[in-house]
Scaffold this active site. Structure first.
Site, PDB file in Angstrom:
ATOM      1  N   ASP A 117      10.432   2.252  20.869  1.00 30.40           N
ATOM      2  CA  ASP A 117      11.137   1.406  21.364  1.00 30.40           C
ATOM      3  C   ASP A 117      12.616   1.027  20.429  1.00 30.40           C
ATOM      4  O   ASP A 117      13.332   1.615  21.486  1.00 30.40           O
ATOM      5  CB  ASP A 117      10.242  -0.190  19.509  1.00 30.40           C
ATOM      6  N   ASP A 122       2.557   4.283  21.834  1.00 26.19           N
ATOM      7  CA  ASP A 122       1.592   2.758  22.023  1.00 26.19           C
ATOM      8  C   ASP A 122       2.909   2.745  23.219  1.00 26.19           C
ATOM      9  O   ASP A 122       2.855   2.363  24.169  1.00 26.19           O
ATOM     10  CB  ASP A 122       1.454   2.013  20.681  1.00 26.19           C
TER      11      ASP A 122
HETATM   12  P1  5GP Z   1       9.934   3.294  17.796  1.00 25.53           P
HETATM   13  O1  5GP Z   1      10.014   4.112  16.694  1.00 25.53           O
HETATM   14  O2  5GP Z   1       9.951   3.763  18.445  1.00 25.53           O
HETATM   15  O3  5GP Z   1      11.159   2.527  17.495  1.00 25.53           O
HETATM   16  O4  5GP Z   1       9.004   2.154  17.030  1.00 25.53           O
HETATM   17  C1  5GP Z   1       7.586   2.550  17.529  1.00 25.53           C
HETATM   18  C2  5GP Z   1       6.897   2.669  16.850  1.00 25.53           C
HETATM   19  O5  5GP Z   1       6.761   0.408  16.790  1.00 25.53           O
HETATM   20  C3  5GP Z   1       5.992   1.905  17.695  1.00 25.53           C
HETATM   21  O6  5GP Z   1       4.864   3.167  17.772  1.00 25.53           O
HETATM   22  C4  5GP Z   1       4.714   0.740  17.166  1.00 25.53           C
HETATM   23  O7  5GP Z   1       4.236   0.857  16.269  1.00 25.53           O
HETATM   24  C5  5GP Z   1       6.025  -0.153  17.170  1.00 25.53           C
HETATM   25  N1  5GP Z   1       6.628  -1.690  17.524  1.00 25.53           N
HETATM   26  C6  5GP Z   1       7.573  -0.701  18.128  1.00 25.53           C
HETATM   27  N2  5GP Z   1       7.459  -1.760  19.250  1.00 25.53           N
HETATM   28  C7  5GP Z   1       6.510  -2.897  18.927  1.00 25.53           C
HETATM   29  C8  5GP Z   1       6.125  -3.699  19.751  1.00 25.53           C
HETATM   30  O8  5GP Z   1       6.517  -4.841  21.111  1.00 25.53           O
HETATM   31  N3  5GP Z   1       4.950  -3.886  19.143  1.00 25.53           N
HETATM   32  C9  5GP Z   1       3.791  -3.984  18.566  1.00 25.53           C
HETATM   33  N4  5GP Z   1       2.635  -4.441  17.845  1.00 25.53           N
HETATM   34  N5  5GP Z   1       4.463  -2.421  17.548  1.00 25.53           N
HETATM   35  C10 5GP Z   1       5.913  -2.375  18.031  1.00 25.53           C
HETATM   36 MG    MG Z   2       3.322   3.113  16.252  1.00 27.13          MG
END
Ligand code: 5GP
Ligand code: MG
Length: 199
Positions: free
Chosen positions: A111, A108
């Protein structure tokens, strides 16, 4: 429907962009050796946030494919800051070898990039014929920008968003638009539980 913040990307822009992306992916995968009877396409969506994106995307990919779901969580409960990704289930169901498979990971949002890197490393170890990555959203923050990814539907500001599959404490996934979660809503959810702000 109750909307817990302002719309960042509305459903019409999402529709149009998903179609564009699907055409690009179809062309790229079509160029690979998928006509070789020994090669196959396997999509690996990361649950739960990619659910709706995946459903829209795959219906525009006119290619034979398999889908292997995996589940990773980094935002437990009402958190709006990542606590680091953990694979919850799915990877153990994947075969130890992905030889001959053209694998496309679908997530999705990018981040910190930790989730995608974790999943990509796990899959790369299984030596697929090719390994691509696709995200609906990429945040404007250095870690996200530094994470290699093949397909991005939208670049967005560094805000917490919900809707179109993305949740806060498991709510709001059913919003048809991508919405920036109002900071007061996030606070309220942390105090009183998300039910207080659910549609
Ligand atoms: P990362 O490992 O890149 O930090 O995070 C990715 C996961 O964190 C995404 O797959 C999602 O599930 C969650 N996530 C990161 N940012 C957001 C956001 O702004 N909103 C939501 N709902 N989930 C997020
Ligand atoms: Mg996720």
């Amino acid at each position: 429907m109750h909307r817990p913040g302002d719309i960042l990307i509305d459903r019409h822009r999402i529709d149009a962009r998903v179609s564009e992306l699907a055409a690009e992916i179809t062309a790229d995968l079509g160029r690979s050796d998928i006509r070789n009877p020994k090669s196959e396409i396997t999509l690996v969506p990361i649950l739960t946030g990619s659910l709706i994106f995946l459903a829209d995307l795959i219906r525009q990919l006119p290619l034979p494919m398999r889908i292997k779901l995996i589940s990773v969580s980094s935002y437990p409960g009402g958190a709006t800051e990542s606590r680091g990704p953990r694979v919850r289930q799915g990877l153990t169901d994947l075969p130890p070898s992905l030889a001959g498979q053209h694998v496309l990971v679908v997530d999705d949002i990018l981040d910190t990039g930790q989730t995608l890197s974790l999943v990509r490393d796990e899959l790369a170890r299984r030596e697929p014929a090719s390994l691509g990555t696709c995200v609906l959203l990429r945040k404007d923050r250095p870690q996200a920008q530094a994470t290699p990814v093949d397909y991005v539907a939208f670049d967005i500001p560094d805000r917490f968003v919900v809707g179109y599959g993305l949740d806060h404490d498991d709510y709001h996934r059913n919003l048809p638009d991508i919405v920036e979660l109002h900071p007061a809503t996030a606070r309220q959810a942390r105090i009183g539980g998300a039910r207080g702000v659910a549609p």
